[in-house]
Design an enzyme around this catalytic site. Sequence first.
Site, PDB file in Angstrom:
ATOM      1  N   PRO A 156       0.791  -1.238   0.000  1.00 17.05           N
ATOM      2  CA  PRO A 156       0.000   0.000   0.000  1.00 17.05           C
ATOM      3  C   PRO A 156       0.826   1.294   0.000  1.00 17.05           C
ATOM      4  O   PRO A 156       0.564   2.181  -0.812  1.00 17.05           O
ATOM      5  CB  PRO A 156      -0.839  -0.106   1.284  1.00 17.05           C
ATOM      6  CG  PRO A 156      -0.912  -1.568   1.593  1.00 17.05           C
ATOM      7  CD  PRO A 156       0.401  -2.128   1.112  1.00 17.05           C
ATOM      8  N   LYS A 159       6.048   8.995 -11.516  1.00 16.70           N
ATOM      9  CA  LYS A 159       4.659   8.624 -11.178  1.00 16.70           C
ATOM     10  C   LYS A 159       3.937   9.782 -10.471  1.00 16.70           C
ATOM     11  O   LYS A 159       2.801  10.114 -10.815  1.00 16.70           O
ATOM     12  CB  LYS A 159       4.705   7.377 -10.285  1.00 16.70           C
ATOM     13  CG  LYS A 159       3.427   7.011  -9.580  1.00 16.70           C
ATOM     14  CD  LYS A 159       2.526   6.131 -10.391  1.00 16.70           C
ATOM     15  CE  LYS A 159       1.200   5.953  -9.667  1.00 16.70           C
ATOM     16  NZ  LYS A 159       0.207   5.248 -10.407  1.00 16.70           N
ATOM     17  N   LYS A 207      -3.767  10.083  -2.042  1.00 20.65           N
ATOM     18  CA  LYS A 207      -2.462   9.565  -1.597  1.00 20.65           C
ATOM     19  C   LYS A 207      -1.339  10.077  -2.522  1.00 20.65           C
ATOM     20  O   LYS A 207      -0.317  10.572  -2.052  1.00 20.65           O
ATOM     21  CB  LYS A 207      -2.504   8.022  -1.623  1.00 20.65           C
ATOM     22  CG  LYS A 207      -1.165   7.385  -1.328  1.00 20.65           C
ATOM     23  CD  LYS A 207      -1.126   5.916  -1.703  1.00 20.65           C
ATOM     24  CE  LYS A 207       0.316   5.465  -1.822  1.00 20.65           C
ATOM     25  NZ  LYS A 207       0.472   4.107  -2.306  1.00 20.65           N
TER      26      LYS A 207
HETATM   27  P1  NAD Z   1      -4.238  -3.160  -1.882  1.00 24.64           P
HETATM   28  O1  NAD Z   1      -4.419  -2.531  -0.553  1.00 24.64           O
HETATM   29  O2  NAD Z   1      -5.410  -3.769  -2.577  1.00 24.64           O
HETATM   30  O3  NAD Z   1      -3.083  -4.282  -1.812  1.00 24.64           O
HETATM   31  C1  NAD Z   1      -1.961  -4.208  -0.999  1.00 24.64           C
HETATM   32  C2  NAD Z   1      -1.766  -5.568  -0.351  1.00 24.64           C
HETATM   33  O4  NAD Z   1      -0.566  -5.563   0.419  1.00 24.64           O
HETATM   34  C3  NAD Z   1      -2.912  -5.932   0.606  1.00 24.64           C
HETATM   35  O5  NAD Z   1      -3.506  -7.141   0.200  1.00 24.64           O
HETATM   36  C4  NAD Z   1      -2.214  -6.038   1.965  1.00 24.64           C
HETATM   37  O6  NAD Z   1      -2.755  -7.043   2.808  1.00 24.64           O
HETATM   38  C5  NAD Z   1      -0.791  -6.385   1.550  1.00 24.64           C
HETATM   39  N1  NAD Z   1       0.206  -6.118   2.573  1.00 24.64           N
HETATM   40  C6  NAD Z   1       0.344  -5.016   3.358  1.00 24.64           C
HETATM   41  N2  NAD Z   1       1.429  -5.161   4.167  1.00 24.64           N
HETATM   42  C7  NAD Z   1       1.964  -6.372   3.881  1.00 24.64           C
HETATM   43  C8  NAD Z   1       3.081  -7.091   4.375  1.00 24.64           C
HETATM   44  N3  NAD Z   1       3.853  -6.595   5.341  1.00 24.64           N
HETATM   45  N4  NAD Z   1       3.335  -8.322   3.869  1.00 24.64           N
HETATM   46  C9  NAD Z   1       2.558  -8.824   2.886  1.00 24.64           C
HETATM   47  N5  NAD Z   1       1.482  -8.205   2.385  1.00 24.64           N
HETATM   48  C10 NAD Z   1       1.189  -6.982   2.868  1.00 24.64           C
HETATM   49  O7  NAD Z   1      -3.575  -2.024  -2.811  1.00 24.64           O
HETATM   50  P2  NAD Z   1      -3.495  -2.026  -4.412  1.00 24.64           P
HETATM   51  O8  NAD Z   1      -4.684  -1.321  -4.984  1.00 24.64           O
HETATM   52  O9  NAD Z   1      -3.119  -3.394  -4.875  1.00 24.64           O
HETATM   53  O10 NAD Z   1      -2.262  -1.034  -4.622  1.00 24.64           O
HETATM   54  C11 NAD Z   1      -0.920  -1.444  -4.363  1.00 24.64           C
HETATM   55  C12 NAD Z   1      -0.002  -0.294  -4.733  1.00 24.64           C
HETATM   56  O11 NAD Z   1      -0.187   0.046  -6.112  1.00 24.64           O
HETATM   57  C13 NAD Z   1      -0.273   0.994  -3.929  1.00 24.64           C
HETATM   58  O12 NAD Z   1       0.957   1.587  -3.615  1.00 24.64           O
HETATM   59  C14 NAD Z   1      -1.091   1.845  -4.883  1.00 24.64           C
HETATM   60  O13 NAD Z   1      -0.932   3.238  -4.635  1.00 24.64           O
HETATM   61  C15 NAD Z   1      -0.506   1.427  -6.228  1.00 24.64           C
HETATM   62  N6  NAD Z   1      -1.409   1.584  -7.376  1.00 24.64           N
HETATM   63  C16 NAD Z   1      -2.708   1.183  -7.296  1.00 24.64           C
HETATM   64  C17 NAD Z   1      -3.541   1.346  -8.400  1.00 24.64           C
HETATM   65  C18 NAD Z   1      -4.991   0.912  -8.343  1.00 24.64           C
HETATM   66  O14 NAD Z   1      -5.750   1.274  -9.254  1.00 24.64           O
HETATM   67  N7  NAD Z   1      -5.407   0.130  -7.348  1.00 24.64           N
HETATM   68  C19 NAD Z   1      -3.047   1.903  -9.595  1.00 24.64           C
HETATM   69  C20 NAD Z   1      -1.696   2.263  -9.652  1.00 24.64           C
HETATM   70  C21 NAD Z   1      -0.886   2.090  -8.532  1.00 24.64           C
END
Ligand code: NAD
Length: 294
Positions: free
Chosen positions: A65, A170, A245
């Site tokens: 995250p 980004k 964010k």
């Molecule tokens: P999400 O919250 O759905 O997934 C993150 C995962 O990481 C969760 O499942 C959480 O349980 C896991 N996690 C947290 N701490 C952990 C640890 N210590 N060990 C193992 N797992 C752990 O978030 P997302 O939407 O998949 O986004 C991930 C990243 O990508 C973020 O930084 C976000 O800003 C970026 N991003 C997201 C999008 C989007 O559309 N969702 C688009 C571009 C970039």
Amino acid sequence: MSIAFIGLGNMGLPMALNLQRAGFDVLGFDLVAAQCEAFSSAGGKLAASANDAAAHADIVITMLPASRHVQSVYLGEAGLIAHVQPGTLLIDCSTIAPQVSREVAAAAQARGLGMIDAPVSGGTGGAQAATLTFMIGGEAADVDRARPLLQAMGKNLFHAGTAGAGQTVKICNNMLVGMLMIGSSEALRLGLANGLDPKVLSDVISKSSGRNWVIDNYNPCPGTMENVPSARGYTGGFSVDLMLKDLGLAVENALGVGAAVPMGALARNLFDLHSKAGHGSLDFASVFDLLAPR
Ligand code: NAD
């Protein structure tokens, strides 16, 4: 080639599955049991912890995250950097502060490990379809080593510079899109208040000097475009809270490097208001409603 994939969330899960489909040997881990189950029910192999997943991996990918999660997974005595085999390449695809990317990459380098930051653009749709854009910071040899994996998850790869450069690209891009969304919404609202047809106005802007990605591809005014979040009650797409964010990262970074981002700061504040009004999980085009006449 064996890959450890840590963070099987909205983005990480489809990315890990695409790697598996491309023939890589993927071992996944997430702190949340439901995410692990989703991976294993799609045929994925699971490890008991991040360090277990990475213990014999050639390459480790993280999709977490925020900055603090990346620091806690990689750094310290219990972190990955202290535990992986020499020669392991580390790839962080999370969107985090550029300065934290540089801090973690420096810790990796101090142990003789290569690390690149490779945040993505393209959202969950792009993650599923393997059409993500990767913005990459790191050494050229490490980027070349990562290329086959990144190509299995995305379509466009840009090597922007040294460690942290991917994150910087980004936040610059997303700050601009956040501002374009608010600016385009304002122009459309002004037209509406004067009785204009927003579709006609959008068609004219799209052929005039105000043309931009929002008006061309992501119009926030319902009824102007099909198959975009504004056509389905602002569901799907890129959430207000994720935009908030990224704008927060941009403004924080600007303070640190002494860059002036007054419009970015204003955009951050407007998305913050919109989120605090209870719309954080809607698509960011819903900021169009914040500008509705009262
Ligand atoms: P999400 O919250 O759905 O997934 C993150 C995962 O990481 C969760 O499942 C959480 O349980 C896991 N996690 C947290 N701490 C952990 C640890 N210590 N060990 C193992 N797992 C752990 O978030 P997302 O939407 O998949 O986004 C991930 C990243 O990508 C973020 O930084 C976000 O800003 C970026 N991003 C997201 C999008 C989007 O559309 N969702 C688009 C571009 C970039």
